[in-house]
Design an enzyme around this catalytic site. Sequence first.
Site, short mmCIF file in Angstrom:
data_model
loop_
_atom_site.label_atom_id
_atom_site.label_comp_id
_atom_site.label_asym_id
_atom_site.label_seq_id
_atom_site.Cartn_x
_atom_site.Cartn_y
_atom_site.Cartn_z
CG ASP A 276 -1.71 -1.27 1.46
OD1 ASP A 276 -2.00 -2.09 0.47
OD2 ASP A 276 -1.94 -1.76 2.68
CD GLU B 258 -9.03 -2.98 -0.69
OE1 GLU B 258 -9.41 -3.20 0.32
OE2 GLU B 258 -8.39 -3.73 -0.97
O1 FUB Z 1 -2.97 -3.58 3.64
C1 FUB Z 1 -4.34 -3.83 4.12
C2 FUB Z 1 -5.46 -3.53 2.92
O2 FUB Z 1 -5.11 -4.38 1.90
C3 FUB Z 1 -5.61 -2.17 2.52
O3 FUB Z 1 -6.02 -1.13 3.51
C4 FUB Z 1 -6.32 -2.38 1.45
O4 FUB Z 1 -6.29 -1.36 0.44
C5 FUB Z 1 -5.56 -3.55 0.57
O5 FUB Z 1 -4.39 -3.37 -0.02
#
Ligand code: FUB
Length: 338
Positions: free
Chosen positions: A31, A238
């Site tokens: 991320d 997301e």
């Molecule tokens: O790294 C945890 C979660 O996985 C992140 O917050 C999301 O965007 C996904 O990458």
Amino acid sequence: MKYSVIFLLFSAIGYAQESPKYLFNDLYFADPSVHVFNKKIYIYPSHDIKTEVIDPANGGHYDMKDYHVLSLDNMQQEKAKDLGIALKLGDIPWAEKQLWAPDCVEKNGKYYLYFPAKDKEGNFKIGVAVSNQPEGPFKSEKNPIKGSYSIDPAVLADNDKYYIYFGGLKGGQLEKYRNNKLLADSKEPNKEENALSPKIALLSKNMLEFAEEPKDIQILDEKGNLLKAGDHDRRFFEGVWIHKYNSKYYLSYSTGDTHKIVYAIGSTPYGPFTFQGEILSPVVGWTTHHSIVEIDNKWYLFYHDSQPSGGQNNLRSIKVRELFYDKNGLIKAMNGKD
Ligand code: FUB
């Protein structure tokens, strides 16, 4: 010879050709939110670790317990430098677990790290921690941002205003909310209903609060209709990111269960945004999450995949590659399996 064959192959199937490189060997980071502060490149990632937790429905196996900050002096540097722990779970009074994807922004010489974590009731909230240096250490506020929920904050500094974008489905809990309220039995919309969207809120002058109620961001198809919940190849899941190019606002995000990074373009930070297409096809691993940054007049895509861990979804490694626009400002799609 080998290079030109690969180049021709990817040109033929329409992917921009530029080899990605991994930025870190020893530890797992994911991320990556990237910014240039004081002429240096800073990476704000999640810090993946091995865990005994098995909880795929809630993403409990993404069981991160601290944040590190990484840096690069320039884009020619082969590997990023780990500047160490910038904030840890035990120093965040309100947080219980799961330090997920953060972002950082500078205002008046102070650095604000925004991050999601689950509180003691098991609800994701967004916190903020402050430092006098980009590498931290960051000091967390006592409480999460009032009115915050879900995951994946990304901050845009634009014309002396600061906007926070956030949201994520499933493990990220966005579907539990409607109109910014937690509902007891709320679910994802049916496939013919409008998709859930990322949220935006203006930040207060002191950067520690929302200055307004979070608003829905509209992502429209080519006919001007909101994307539908069943449109898994295009609808938001997301990992939202926002950048500006030629005075337009580019909203990019992960489609989640179809594992793509896609984008939409708008004329204001609030949108509406019109869907454009794919930036990155699926990587190795379940999640895909990125940032897009201009460094020394070139544009870069920072992202992660699970190739180095042999495909373990919660042990990810960060990568970077150059990103290209065509003459109309459209981003050239890239192959996530490179
Ligand atoms: O790294 C945890 C979660 O996985 C992140 O917050 C999301 O965007 C996904 O990458």
